[in-house]
Every structure is written in C-alpha cells, then in structure tokens.
Design a protein around this motif. Structure first.
Motif, PDB file in Angstrom:
ATOM      1  N   SER A  41     -55.148  91.791  32.275  1.00 51.21           N
ATOM      2  CA  SER A  41     -55.831  92.892  31.603  1.00 51.21           C
ATOM      3  C   SER A  41     -57.315  92.875  31.950  1.00 51.21           C
ATOM      4  O   SER A  41     -57.897  91.807  32.179  1.00 51.21           O
ATOM      5  N   ALA A  42     -57.914  94.041  31.952  1.00 52.05           N
ATOM      6  CA  ALA A  42     -59.341  94.140  32.269  1.00 52.05           C
ATOM      7  C   ALA A  42     -60.212  93.723  31.094  1.00 52.05           C
ATOM      8  O   ALA A  42     -61.370  93.350  31.282  1.00 52.05           O
ATOM      9  N   THR A  43     -59.651  93.764  29.881  1.00 43.84           N
ATOM     10  CA  THR A  43     -60.450  93.493  28.690  1.00 43.84           C
ATOM     11  C   THR A  43     -60.071  92.151  28.060  1.00 43.84           C
ATOM     12  O   THR A  43     -58.955  91.649  28.249  1.00 43.84           O
ATOM     13  N   ILE A  44     -60.998  91.615  27.310  1.00 47.51           N
ATOM     14  CA  ILE A  44     -60.708  90.378  26.582  1.00 47.51           C
ATOM     15  C   ILE A  44     -59.597  90.639  25.566  1.00 47.51           C
ATOM     16  O   ILE A  44     -58.667  89.832  25.420  1.00 47.51           O
ATOM     17  N   ARG A  50     -51.903  89.838  25.965  1.00 47.27           N
ATOM     18  CA  ARG A  50     -50.972  89.506  27.050  1.00 47.27           C
ATOM     19  C   ARG A  50     -50.660  88.017  27.064  1.00 47.27           C
ATOM     20  O   ARG A  50     -49.496  87.607  27.211  1.00 47.27           O
ATOM     21  N   ALA A  51     -51.691  87.171  26.937  1.00 40.66           N
ATOM     22  CA  ALA A  51     -51.483  85.726  26.966  1.00 40.66           C
ATOM     23  C   ALA A  51     -50.585  85.295  25.814  1.00 40.66           C
ATOM     24  O   ALA A  51     -49.644  84.504  25.999  1.00 40.66           O
ATOM     25  N   HIS A  52     -50.847  85.819  24.620  1.00 41.44           N
ATOM     26  CA  HIS A  52     -50.027  85.435  23.476  1.00 41.44           C
ATOM     27  C   HIS A  52     -48.592  85.914  23.658  1.00 41.44           C
ATOM     28  O   HIS A  52     -47.640  85.181  23.359  1.00 41.44           O
ATOM     29  N   ALA A  53     -48.414  87.133  24.162  1.00 39.19           N
ATOM     30  CA  ALA A  53     -47.056  87.669  24.338  1.00 39.19           C
ATOM     31  C   ALA A  53     -46.267  86.851  25.351  1.00 39.19           C
ATOM     32  O   ALA A  53     -45.088  86.523  25.123  1.00 39.19           O
ATOM     33  N   ARG A  54     -46.881  86.505  26.472  1.00 37.95           N
ATOM     34  CA  ARG A  54     -46.156  85.760  27.509  1.00 37.95           C
ATOM     35  C   ARG A  54     -45.814  84.350  27.045  1.00 37.95           C
ATOM     36  O   ARG A  54     -44.718  83.846  27.299  1.00 37.95           O
ATOM     37  N   LEU A  55     -46.743  83.700  26.359  1.00 36.65           N
ATOM     38  CA  LEU A  55     -46.482  82.351  25.867  1.00 36.65           C
ATOM     39  C   LEU A  55     -45.423  82.363  24.766  1.00 36.65           C
ATOM     40  O   LEU A  55     -44.583  81.456  24.691  1.00 36.65           O
ATOM     41  N   THR A  56     -45.458  83.377  23.909  1.00 36.13           N
ATOM     42  CA  THR A  56     -44.464  83.471  22.840  1.00 36.13           C
ATOM     43  C   THR A  56     -43.071  83.708  23.417  1.00 36.13           C
ATOM     44  O   THR A  56     -42.088  83.081  22.987  1.00 36.13           O
ATOM     45  N   THR A  57     -42.970  84.597  24.406  1.00 38.92           N
ATOM     46  CA  THR A  57     -41.687  84.827  25.060  1.00 38.92           C
ATOM     47  C   THR A  57     -41.187  83.552  25.731  1.00 38.92           C
ATOM     48  O   THR A  57     -40.009  83.202  25.635  1.00 38.92           O
ATOM     49  N   VAL A  88     -55.056  78.287  28.156  1.00 44.94           N
ATOM     50  CA  VAL A  88     -56.492  77.969  28.155  1.00 44.94           C
ATOM     51  C   VAL A  88     -57.294  79.182  27.706  1.00 44.94           C
ATOM     52  O   VAL A  88     -58.183  79.080  26.843  1.00 44.94           O
ATOM     53  N   PHE A  89     -57.003  80.354  28.293  1.00 48.90           N
ATOM     54  CA  PHE A  89     -57.747  81.558  27.923  1.00 48.90           C
ATOM     55  C   PHE A  89     -57.559  81.877  26.439  1.00 48.90           C
ATOM     56  O   PHE A  89     -58.532  82.177  25.725  1.00 48.90           O
ATOM     57  N   LEU A  90     -56.313  81.824  25.974  1.00 51.71           N
ATOM     58  CA  LEU A  90     -56.031  82.144  24.578  1.00 51.71           C
ATOM     59  C   LEU A  90     -56.796  81.216  23.639  1.00 51.71           C
ATOM     60  O   LEU A  90     -57.519  81.672  22.736  1.00 51.71           O
ATOM     61  N   LEU A  91     -56.672  79.919  23.856  1.00 50.87           N
ATOM     62  CA  LEU A  91     -57.287  78.965  22.935  1.00 50.87           C
ATOM     63  C   LEU A  91     -58.809  78.958  23.057  1.00 50.87           C
ATOM     64  O   LEU A  91     -59.513  78.926  22.045  1.00 50.87           O
ATOM     65  N   ASP A  92     -59.332  78.995  24.273  1.00 47.76           N
ATOM     66  CA  ASP A  92     -60.785  78.972  24.433  1.00 47.76           C
ATOM     67  C   ASP A  92     -61.442  80.183  23.782  1.00 47.76           C
ATOM     68  O   ASP A  92     -62.518  80.070  23.178  1.00 47.76           O
ATOM     69  N   THR A  93     -60.806  81.354  23.892  1.00 45.40           N
ATOM     70  CA  THR A  93     -61.381  82.557  23.285  1.00 45.40           C
ATOM     71  C   THR A  93     -61.368  82.459  21.768  1.00 45.40           C
ATOM     72  O   THR A  93     -62.359  82.811  21.096  1.00 45.40           O
ATOM     73  N   LEU A  94     -60.267  81.980  21.206  1.00 44.14           N
ATOM     74  CA  LEU A  94     -60.188  81.849  19.752  1.00 44.14           C
ATOM     75  C   LEU A  94     -61.120  80.759  19.240  1.00 44.14           C
ATOM     76  O   LEU A  94     -61.742  80.905  18.180  1.00 44.14           O
ATOM     77  N   ILE A  95     -61.252  79.674  19.978  1.00 46.95           N
ATOM     78  CA  ILE A  95     -62.147  78.579  19.557  1.00 46.95           C
ATOM     79  C   ILE A  95     -63.596  79.042  19.551  1.00 46.95           C
ATOM     80  O   ILE A  95     -64.375  78.697  18.653  1.00 46.95           O
ATOM     81  N   ALA A  96     -64.001  79.841  20.548  1.00 47.18           N
ATOM     82  CA  ALA A  96     -65.381  80.346  20.598  1.00 47.18           C
ATOM     83  C   ALA A  96     -65.691  81.193  19.368  1.00 47.18           C
ATOM     84  O   ALA A  96     -66.837  81.250  18.908  1.00 47.18           O
ATOM     85  N   ASN A  97     -64.664  81.876  18.819  1.00 47.57           N
ATOM     86  CA  ASN A  97     -64.773  82.584  17.538  1.00 47.57           C
ATOM     87  C   ASN A  97     -65.969  83.532  17.521  1.00 47.57           C
ATOM     88  O   ASN A  97     -66.764  83.532  16.577  1.00 47.57           O
ATOM     89  N   ARG A  98     -66.087  84.325  18.546  1.00 42.91           N
ATOM     90  CA  ARG A  98     -67.188  85.285  18.669  1.00 42.91           C
ATOM     91  C   ARG A  98     -67.275  86.162  17.426  1.00 42.91           C
ATOM     92  O   ARG A  98     -66.303  86.807  17.027  1.00 42.91           O
ATOM     93  N   GLY A  99     -68.423  86.182  16.801  1.00 39.94           N
ATOM     94  CA  GLY A  99     -68.600  86.959  15.585  1.00 39.94           C
ATOM     95  C   GLY A  99     -67.979  86.338  14.352  1.00 39.94           C
ATOM     96  O   GLY A  99     -68.048  86.909  13.271  1.00 39.94           O
ATOM     97  N   GLU A 100     -67.337  85.188  14.497  1.00 38.01           N
ATOM     98  CA  GLU A 100     -66.735  84.415  13.416  1.00 38.01           C
ATOM     99  C   GLU A 100     -65.707  85.197  12.594  1.00 38.01           C
ATOM    100  O   GLU A 100     -65.739  85.179  11.361  1.00 38.01           O
TER     101      GLU A 100
END
Length: 233
Positions: A41-44, A50-57, A88-100
């Motif tokens: 995907s072009a967006t975060i 997408r990352a969550h859907a593929r890992l869940t499947t 990595v992308f899924l967890l790193d983005t959630l850990i950064a918690n942009r805007g909390e």
C-alpha cells in the motif's frame, strides 16, 4: 450498507459481539479503500491493514507455516522473510504510537513481541530443520549431539502467541487509523494530497503548495487540502 461510526474501539470485544462486528466492518471498509489488489500500500494506514490481514490469514489458515517457511533455506536471514517484514512494519508502527492513540499496556505488549520477533523466527526454523532430519524427511540423519540440541531447542525457545497478538493488533490498528484520518505517505510520513482537491492557481501561502504544514513535527494537512480517508457511512 453498513453504518460505521468513528469512536475508538475498547477492550472486551470477545464479550461484545456487536462491537466486534463494528470493528470487523470498519477494518473491512479500510481494506477495500486502501489496500491494492496486489503489492504494498502507498499509505501507512493501508499497509497497517494489509500487514495485519496477511498475518492473520497466515495464522488462522496456515498456522504460521509460511511465516517460518516450510520450504526453508537454512542460510536465509530474517530480512529475507516477507512475512517477517510485514510483522516488523506492523509492530514498529504501533510501538511508535504516533499521536499516542494506543494505551501504554498495548504498546508494551507489542514491544515485547517485537524483541522476540527475530529470535523466535530463527528458533522455530532451527527446530524445523532438525525435526525434518529427525523424521527422515531430509538428510543427513541427526547425530546424538544434534538430538540433544533439538530436545533443548523444543523446550527453551522464545515463543510468540500469534492469535492473542493479532487479536490485540486488530483493535489497535483500527484505533491508530481513527486517530489519523489524513492518509500518510509511507515514505515521507506526511499527509497525501487528495486526488479530488482542486489545483490552486497560486501556491497556498500557508503551506507553500506542499499540502501540509509543520513538516518538522507531526505534519498535518493544510486547510487547502482535503483528507482522503472515507468519512463515516
């Protein structure tokens, strides 16, 4: 048509079928709008979905067999794993918690899983290689020392509770997207201009034609631009 509201998703979804259905519908709507038919995907926001859907499947249909790679090359590294990079992308983005938007204990759970991500991958693959040889699927057969090593590995590896982790991540991905209605480019981390926004005859004096303001911090869309994330429907 499903009506989607945009208030945050709380805990205890397992005991609230209606709220779980609302979460599923919201995630499905974002998937349709933000995830391409193939590729990244072009967006975060879209790549989180997408990352969550593929890992869940992968978790529920394949038991993470493709994640750890049944047809593995012992010389591969974690960086060679496409599913690993999604995690990595899924967890790193959630850990950064942009805007909390996420609660501290959710971030702590994702951080703990992130620390174990690569060690867990190597541990599981080592077990798979030795198990395959122990069962006679591949050659050579195990030596006595390798049989002892396999027994130790099976008892002592860093484990990840994938089902629990991904169930938690679904709620947190939704809340992250609710907190960031302006679509963020994955490369620049800045809001994307709307495809429907009119092209101004002169650059906006506030953003100088960029479409966002405050580029040194958490950039926000300029009033001259329009968000692309679909509103409640």
């Amino acid at each position: 048509m499903v009506t989607l509201t945009m208030h945050k998703f709380g805990r205890g979804l397992e005991s609230d079928p209606a709220e779980q259905a609302r979460l599923d519908a919201f995630i499905d709507s974002l998937y349709r709008d933000l995830v391409p038919g193939s590729g990244e995907s072009a967006t975060i926001q879209g790549e989180l979905i997408r990352a969550h859907a593929r890992l869940t499947t992968e978790c529920y249909r394949e038991g993470m067999g493709n994640y750890y790679d049944d047809e593995l090359d012992p010389n591969d590294t974690f960086a060679d794993s496409p599913y690993g990079q999604l995690a990595v992308f899924l967890l790193d983005t959630l850990i950064a918690n942009r805007g909390e938007p996420l609660e501290a204990d959710d971030v702590a759970a994702f951080a703990a899983a992130r620390r174990d991500l690569e060690p867990n991958w190597h541990w599981r693959r080592s077990v798979m290689v030795l198990t395959s040889r122990a069962e006679g699927t591949t050659e050579p057969p195990l030596s006595d020392a390798e049989e002892r090593e396999l027994a130790q590995l099976e008892d002592a590896g860093p484990t990840i509770g994938w089902e629990t982790l991904l169930d938690r991540a679904q709620r947190c991905v939704a809340n992250w997207c609710i907190a960031h209605p302006d679509l963020l480019d994955r490369t620049s981390k800045r809001p994307l201009a709307s495809a429907s926004a009119p092209i101004p005859t002169t650059p906006c004096p506030r953003c100088e034609g960029r479409g966002w303001i405050d580029p040194r911090g958490f950039a926000e869309l300029c009033p001259c631009n329009q968000p692309r994330l679909p509103p409640d429907r």
